[in-house]
Motif scaffolding. Structure first.
Motif, mmCIF file in Angstrom:
data_model
loop_
_atom_site.group_PDB
_atom_site.id
_atom_site.type_symbol
_atom_site.label_atom_id
_atom_site.label_comp_id
_atom_site.label_asym_id
_atom_site.label_seq_id
_atom_site.Cartn_x
_atom_site.Cartn_y
_atom_site.Cartn_z
ATOM 1 N N UNK A 178 44.022 37.018 45.556
ATOM 2 C CA UNK A 178 45.283 37.288 44.939
ATOM 3 C C UNK A 178 45.323 36.712 43.430
ATOM 4 N N UNK A 179 45.779 37.303 42.542
ATOM 5 C CA UNK A 179 45.730 36.685 40.988
ATOM 6 C C UNK A 179 47.098 36.834 40.544
ATOM 7 N N UNK A 180 47.663 35.730 39.978
ATOM 8 C CA UNK A 180 49.004 35.886 39.331
ATOM 9 C C UNK A 180 49.004 35.906 38.211
ATOM 10 N N UNK A 181 49.991 36.847 37.668
ATOM 11 C CA UNK A 181 50.363 37.110 36.541
ATOM 12 C C UNK A 181 51.697 36.874 35.918
ATOM 13 N N UNK A 182 51.859 36.730 34.510
ATOM 14 C CA UNK A 182 53.324 36.676 34.184
ATOM 15 C C UNK A 182 54.145 37.770 34.348
ATOM 16 N N UNK A 183 53.640 38.955 34.448
ATOM 17 C CA UNK A 183 54.505 39.933 34.942
ATOM 18 C C UNK A 183 53.633 41.466 35.308
ATOM 19 N N UNK A 184 54.355 42.149 35.892
ATOM 20 C CA UNK A 184 53.382 43.292 36.668
ATOM 21 C C UNK A 184 52.756 44.254 35.243
ATOM 22 N N UNK A 185 53.524 44.288 34.166
ATOM 23 C CA UNK A 185 52.781 45.155 33.074
ATOM 24 C C UNK A 185 51.222 44.503 32.748
ATOM 25 N N UNK A 186 51.043 43.095 32.718
ATOM 26 C CA UNK A 186 49.799 42.531 32.499
ATOM 27 C C UNK A 186 48.816 42.871 33.670
ATOM 28 N N UNK A 187 49.255 43.056 35.054
ATOM 29 C CA UNK A 187 48.456 43.184 36.111
ATOM 30 C C UNK A 187 47.976 44.563 36.124
ATOM 31 N N UNK A 188 48.968 45.453 35.731
ATOM 32 C CA UNK A 188 48.592 47.066 35.507
ATOM 33 C C UNK A 188 47.483 47.355 34.545
ATOM 34 N N UNK A 189 47.402 46.534 33.204
ATOM 35 C CA UNK A 189 46.494 46.280 32.298
ATOM 36 C C UNK A 189 45.169 46.226 32.771
ATOM 37 N N UNK A 190 45.042 44.986 33.693
ATOM 38 C CA UNK A 190 43.752 44.579 34.211
ATOM 39 C C UNK A 190 43.250 45.589 35.337
ATOM 40 N N UNK A 191 44.100 46.440 36.102
ATOM 41 C CA UNK A 191 43.896 47.402 36.991
ATOM 42 C C UNK A 191 43.202 48.540 36.076
ATOM 43 N N UNK A 192 43.912 49.003 35.163
ATOM 44 C CA UNK A 192 43.350 49.872 34.279
ATOM 45 C C UNK A 192 41.939 49.649 33.715
ATOM 46 N N UNK A 193 41.833 48.451 33.400
ATOM 47 C CA UNK A 193 40.642 48.001 32.771
ATOM 48 C C UNK A 193 39.455 47.599 33.636
ATOM 49 N N UNK A 194 39.533 47.653 34.954
ATOM 50 C CA UNK A 194 38.685 47.417 36.008
ATOM 51 C C UNK A 194 38.653 45.941 36.494
ATOM 52 N N UNK A 195 39.389 44.914 36.045
ATOM 53 C CA UNK A 195 39.210 43.394 36.223
ATOM 54 C C UNK A 195 40.050 43.415 37.798
ATOM 55 N N UNK A 196 41.121 44.093 37.910
ATOM 56 C CA UNK A 196 41.650 44.300 39.303
ATOM 57 C C UNK A 196 41.403 45.601 39.991
ATOM 58 N N UNK A 197 41.485 45.451 41.347
ATOM 59 C CA UNK A 197 41.336 46.694 42.046
ATOM 60 C C UNK A 197 42.778 47.246 42.331
ATOM 61 N N UNK A 198 43.710 46.611 42.654
ATOM 62 C CA UNK A 198 44.753 47.159 42.874
ATOM 63 C C UNK A 198 45.898 46.169 42.465
#
Length: 319
Positions: A178-198
């Motif tokens: 589990x990786x913390x982010x400042x906000x959900x949009x930042x996590x979405x960007x990394x899912x799109x980019x492949x850094x995160x899986x979901x």
């Protein structure tokens, strides 16, 4: 006796001046703090509601994003502000309720340090993955993650997404980072980019991403199907009892003048009753839900206890 009279006169003068100032409220722009980044559900709602409220109030309501530390930064700015109604906050449940259980030494008391003004709405979260993820529903998703223990990563950017992720891991027996982010949009960007899986995405962003075709929805966090996300499967169908709903409210620092609160809550009530704003909110995955200050205060008290139970159930250790 003369000393007492002087003190009494001074006190009355202060109260009279405060009432007079409140009577002309607002006389200049109002700052509206948002504890999450631009593009988040809270930010989208704040901009929609503020735009309609300022038309009635006759003064600009300027949205200011203050993301970080699960809303603690924004709350610090709010509680340091003058109690005059010119600094307010539109927040999700994270800062107003859940943080009380997520942090050991929270630098504010959500029961005492806010003036409830108006409940605004509610939404749910959506478990989302890239469109090439090898699963199309909750059962397939869980089976896939179980086959790859410790190899998948997930992000969270709010208390709702943090608790959703922790509860998913606990109830489904998943081993993910589990990786913390400042906000959900930042996590979405990394899912799109492949850094995160979901990640768990607020409905507002989930609907837009699903329409864009870059991410796909696996399941929603509400107990049953929602008209906000028609046709999307509840996680509760696979993990019975799974039910997490986020909500939004307009608050000020403790001690706002009654006249200011009355003015703001009546304006919020009126704009939330407008069909056009209602439809914009629904289109963005947010169900309109006005609450007056008394009802909101009671609701917050209940929600603080509810989120304490959710945090405990999810197995989250306070920071």
């Amino acid at each position: 006796m003369k000393s007492f009279v002087r003190v009494l006169a001074a006190t009355l003068a202060v109260l009279t001046a405060g009432a007079a100032a409140a009577a002309g409220y607002p006389e200049r722009p109002i700052r509206v703090l948002v504890p999450f980044p631009a593009g988040s559900a809270t930010d989208q709602l704040a901009r929609m509601v503020s735009a309609d409220m300022q038309k009635v109030l006759g003064q600009p309501m300027v949205v200011e994003n203050r993301p970080g530390a699960q809303g603690i930064i924004a709350v610090g700015t709010l509680t340091d502000a003058k109690r005059d109604g010119y600094t307010l906050m539109i927040s999700a449940n994270t800062a107003i309720a859940a943080n009380a259980s997520l942090f050991k030494n929270l630098p504010y008391d959500p029961r005492k340090d806010f003036t409830p003004i108006a409940g605004l709405g509610a939404n749910l979260l959506v478990l989302m993955v890239r469109k090439d993820f090898p699963a199309d529903n909750a059962r397939e998703f869980i089976d896939h993650v179980r086959k790859h223990p410790g190899k998948l990563t997930a992000g969270f950017g709010s208390s709702s997404s943090q608790v959703s992720l922790a509860m998913l891991k606990s109830e489904a027996g998943l081993d993910v980072l589990a990786v913390p982010y400042k906000g959900i949009p930042d996590a979405v960007v990394d899912v799109l980019g492949g850094t995160l899986d979901f990640t768990f995405v607020d409905a507002a962003n989930a609907i837009a991403q699903a329409k864009g075709g870059k991410l796909k929805a696996i399941a929603i966090t509400s107990q049953s199907e929602s008209p906000l996300t028609p046709g999307w499967q509840p996680l509760a169908e696979t993990l019975p009892g799974f039910d997490i709903t986020a909500w939004f409210a307009l608050v000020g620092p403790a001690g706002l003048p009654v006249e200011v609160v009355d003015r703001l809550t009546h304006v919020a009530h009126d704009v939330l009753a407008q069909p056009a704003l209602n439809q914009r909110m629904i289109d963005n995955g947010i169900a309109p839900a006005y609450q007056d200050p008394v009802t909101l205060k009671r609701f917050i008290d209940v929600e603080i206890d509810k989120w304490a139970d959710l945090v405990k159930k999810a197995g989250i250790e306070p920071q």
